[in-house]
Write a protein that holds these residues in place. Structure first.
Motif, PDB file in Angstrom:
ATOM      1  N   ILE A   1       0.835  -1.203   0.000  1.00  0.00           N
ATOM      2  CA  ILE A   1       0.000   0.000   0.000  1.00  0.00           C
ATOM      3  C   ILE A   1       0.868   1.251   0.000  1.00  0.00           C
ATOM      4  O   ILE A   1       0.500   2.266  -0.597  1.00  0.00           O
ATOM      5  N   ALA A   2       2.028   1.193   0.629  1.00  0.00           N
ATOM      6  CA  ALA A   2       2.947   2.346   0.590  1.00  0.00           C
ATOM      7  C   ALA A   2       3.425   2.587  -0.839  1.00  0.00           C
ATOM      8  O   ALA A   2       3.551   3.739  -1.279  1.00  0.00           O
TER       9      ALA A   2
ATOM     10  N   GLU B   1       9.407   8.223   0.292  1.00  0.00           N
ATOM     11  CA  GLU B   1       9.674   8.725   1.642  1.00  0.00           C
ATOM     12  C   GLU B   1       8.377   9.208   2.282  1.00  0.00           C
ATOM     13  O   GLU B   1       8.069   8.859   3.423  1.00  0.00           O
ATOM     14  N   PHE B   2       7.604   9.985   1.534  1.00  0.00           N
ATOM     15  CA  PHE B   2       6.314  10.465   2.042  1.00  0.00           C
ATOM     16  C   PHE B   2       5.356   9.303   2.300  1.00  0.00           C
ATOM     17  O   PHE B   2       4.740   9.212   3.362  1.00  0.00           O
ATOM     18  N   ALA B   3       5.214   8.409   1.330  1.00  0.00           N
ATOM     19  CA  ALA B   3       4.246   7.317   1.445  1.00  0.00           C
ATOM     20  C   ALA B   3       4.576   6.384   2.614  1.00  0.00           C
ATOM     21  O   ALA B   3       3.671   5.959   3.345  1.00  0.00           O
TER      22      ALA B   3
ATOM     23  N   ARG C   1       6.141   7.175   5.316  1.00  0.00           N
ATOM     24  CA  ARG C   1       5.842   7.937   6.534  1.00  0.00           C
ATOM     25  C   ARG C   1       4.330   8.035   6.759  1.00  0.00           C
ATOM     26  O   ARG C   1       3.854   7.901   7.881  1.00  0.00           O
ATOM     27  N   TYR C   2       3.576   8.261   5.689  1.00  0.00           N
ATOM     28  CA  TYR C   2       2.127   8.342   5.798  1.00  0.00           C
ATOM     29  C   TYR C   2       1.566   7.023   6.348  1.00  0.00           C
ATOM     30  O   TYR C   2       0.725   7.016   7.237  1.00  0.00           O
ATOM     31  N   CYS C   3       2.044   5.927   5.815  1.00  0.00           N
ATOM     32  CA  CYS C   3       1.578   4.620   6.282  1.00  0.00           C
ATOM     33  C   CYS C   3       2.061   4.348   7.711  1.00  0.00           C
ATOM     34  O   CYS C   3       1.310   3.829   8.542  1.00  0.00           O
ATOM     35  N   ALA C   4       3.302   4.716   7.997  1.00  0.00           N
ATOM     36  CA  ALA C   4       3.876   4.452   9.320  1.00  0.00           C
ATOM     37  C   ALA C   4       3.179   5.235  10.429  1.00  0.00           C
ATOM     38  O   ALA C   4       3.055   4.723  11.541  1.00  0.00           O
ATOM     39  N   VAL C   5       2.712   6.445  10.165  1.00  0.00           N
ATOM     40  CA  VAL C   5       2.044   7.179  11.242  1.00  0.00           C
ATOM     41  C   VAL C   5       0.715   6.536  11.595  1.00  0.00           C
ATOM     42  O   VAL C   5       0.242   6.666  12.718  1.00  0.00           O
ATOM     43  N   HIS C   6       0.135   5.824  10.659  1.00  0.00           N
ATOM     44  CA  HIS C   6      -1.100   5.097  10.950  1.00  0.00           C
ATOM     45  C   HIS C   6      -0.818   3.790  11.702  1.00  0.00           C
ATOM     46  O   HIS C   6      -1.573   3.416  12.595  1.00  0.00           O
ATOM     47  N   CYS C   7       0.240   3.116  11.323  1.00  0.00           N
ATOM     48  CA  CYS C   7       0.610   1.820  11.923  1.00  0.00           C
ATOM     49  C   CYS C   7       2.130   1.770  12.075  1.00  0.00           C
ATOM     50  O   CYS C   7       2.823   1.137  11.265  1.00  0.00           O
ATOM     51  N   PRO C   8       2.676   2.420  13.124  1.00  0.00           N
ATOM     52  CA  PRO C   8       4.129   2.543  13.262  1.00  0.00           C
ATOM     53  C   PRO C   8       4.867   1.223  13.488  1.00  0.00           C
ATOM     54  O   PRO C   8       6.083   1.175  13.309  1.00  0.00           O
ATOM     55  N   ALA C   9       4.162   0.174  13.827  1.00  0.00           N
ATOM     56  CA  ALA C   9       4.824  -1.109  14.045  1.00  0.00           C
ATOM     57  C   ALA C   9       4.970  -1.915  12.751  1.00  0.00           C
ATOM     58  O   ALA C   9       5.660  -2.931  12.736  1.00  0.00           O
ATOM     59  N   TYR C  10       4.356  -1.454  11.656  1.00  0.00           N
ATOM     60  CA  TYR C  10       4.335  -2.236  10.418  1.00  0.00           C
ATOM     61  C   TYR C  10       5.147  -1.671   9.258  1.00  0.00           C
ATOM     62  O   TYR C  10       5.590  -2.424   8.402  1.00  0.00           O
ATOM     63  N   PHE C  11       5.284  -0.352   9.177  1.00  0.00           N
ATOM     64  CA  PHE C  11       5.831   0.256   7.969  1.00  0.00           C
ATOM     65  C   PHE C  11       7.186   0.907   8.210  1.00  0.00           C
ATOM     66  O   PHE C  11       7.270   1.970   8.822  1.00  0.00           O
ATOM     67  N   PRO C  12       8.259   0.276   7.698  1.00  0.00           N
ATOM     68  CA  PRO C  12       9.583   0.890   7.814  1.00  0.00           C
ATOM     69  C   PRO C  12       9.634   2.226   7.060  1.00  0.00           C
ATOM     70  O   PRO C  12       9.085   2.353   5.965  1.00  0.00           O
ATOM     71  N   LEU C  13      10.276   3.197   7.664  1.00  0.00           N
ATOM     72  CA  LEU C  13      10.419   4.510   7.047  1.00  0.00           C
ATOM     73  C   LEU C  13      11.541   4.483   6.022  1.00  0.00           C
ATOM     74  O   LEU C  13      12.628   3.977   6.296  1.00  0.00           O
ATOM     75  N   TRP C  14      11.281   5.050   4.869  1.00  0.00           N
ATOM     76  CA  TRP C  14      12.287   5.200   3.818  1.00  0.00           C
ATOM     77  C   TRP C  14      12.866   6.591   3.966  1.00  0.00           C
ATOM     78  O   TRP C  14      12.161   7.592   3.823  1.00  0.00           O
ATOM     79  N   ASN C  15      14.122   6.690   4.313  1.00  0.00           N
ATOM     80  CA  ASN C  15      14.830   7.970   4.396  1.00  0.00           C
ATOM     81  C   ASN C  15      16.309   7.690   4.191  1.00  0.00           C
ATOM     82  O   ASN C  15      16.731   6.534   4.151  1.00  0.00           O
ATOM     83  N   SER C  16      17.089   8.741   4.035  1.00  0.00           N
ATOM     84  CA  SER C  16      18.492   8.555   3.640  1.00  0.00           C
ATOM     85  C   SER C  16      19.289   7.731   4.642  1.00  0.00           C
ATOM     86  O   SER C  16      20.048   6.840   4.251  1.00  0.00           O
ATOM     87  N   HIS C  17      19.134   7.993   5.937  1.00  0.00           N
ATOM     88  CA  HIS C  17      19.946   7.247   6.904  1.00  0.00           C
ATOM     89  C   HIS C  17      19.478   5.799   7.043  1.00  0.00           C
ATOM     90  O   HIS C  17      20.308   4.899   7.124  1.00  0.00           O
ATOM     91  N   SER C  18      18.191   5.557   7.018  1.00  0.00           N
ATOM     92  CA  SER C  18      17.702   4.177   7.090  1.00  0.00           C
ATOM     93  C   SER C  18      18.114   3.397   5.847  1.00  0.00           C
ATOM     94  O   SER C  18      18.479   2.218   5.934  1.00  0.00           O
ATOM     95  N   LEU C  19      18.079   4.060   4.715  1.00  0.00           N
ATOM     96  CA  LEU C  19      18.485   3.428   3.465  1.00  0.00           C
ATOM     97  C   LEU C  19      19.963   3.022   3.504  1.00  0.00           C
ATOM     98  O   LEU C  19      20.316   1.903   3.128  1.00  0.00           O
TER      99      LEU C  19
END
Length: 180
Positions: free
Chosen positions: A82-83, A100-102, A104-122
């Motif tokens: 869905i992200a 990155e936006f998508a 984060r959008y999914c993660a704020v709804h379900c923070p235990a399920y959606f890994p955040l895509w960002n430069s440091h995590s990548l």
């Protein structure tokens, strides 16, 4: 587990209560359940997007795509796809900012399920997996971050906490994964 990694993980677990911005954002979304009302979705998009890019996401119609996708069930089940659908915004391709936006959008709804895509995590996921990820690789990237979460016993942390862990200790983690 390497002592250095264990020490860093324990430190993050101890200080996670200080990540107030993430907690406030997650609570903001929690009190606005559902993604059916276009005005509520717009409000969420504005809250979740990087402040300098929020207008871009609204102008590009991400709120309309989110409403059309009817994402609530997929969010609740932790379906990473869905992200990707949110990031595509009705197109076939995904760019870095959109995923990155998508995520984060999914993660704020379900923070235990959606890994955040960002430069440091990548950077950390690439060092861990010894591979490179493009924005189209969110499913593979998510699987790698989930594997890291399991391997390092990060279960009590949500993906916002894990992103902070990657950010704070990125140099040590990259060095560790590169040499081990």
């Amino acid at each position: 587990m390497d002592k250095m990694i264990e020490k860093h993980i324990n430190h993050i677990k101890d200080i996670r209560g200080y990540f107030l911005t993430d907690k406030k954002l997650i609570n903001f979304i929690r009190f606005r359940p559902g993604n059916q009302d276009i005005d509520v979705i717009k409000e969420k998009v504005m809250a979740v997007a990087n402040h300098d890019r929020a207008d871009y996401f609204i102008r590009c119609g991400f709120q309309n795509n989110i409403k059309k996708l009817q994402i609530d069930s997929s969010l609740g089940q932790g379906e990473l796809l869905i992200a990707v659908s949110v990031a595509q915004n009705g197109n076939n391709s995904i760019d870095y900012e959109n995923i990155e936006f998508a995520s984060r959008y999914c993660a704020v709804h379900c923070p235990a399920y959606f890994p955040l895509w960002n430069s440091h995590s990548l950077k950390i996921a690439e060092a861990f997996s010894q591979s490179c990820f493009s924005p189209d690789d969110y499913l593979e990237y998510g699987a790698v971050v989930k594997e890291m979460k399991s391997k390092h016993n990060l279960a009590p942390l949500n993906y916002f906490d894990i992103s902070k862990f990657f950010w704070i200790y990125q140099e040590d983690l990259i060095r560790y994964y590169t040499w081990n």
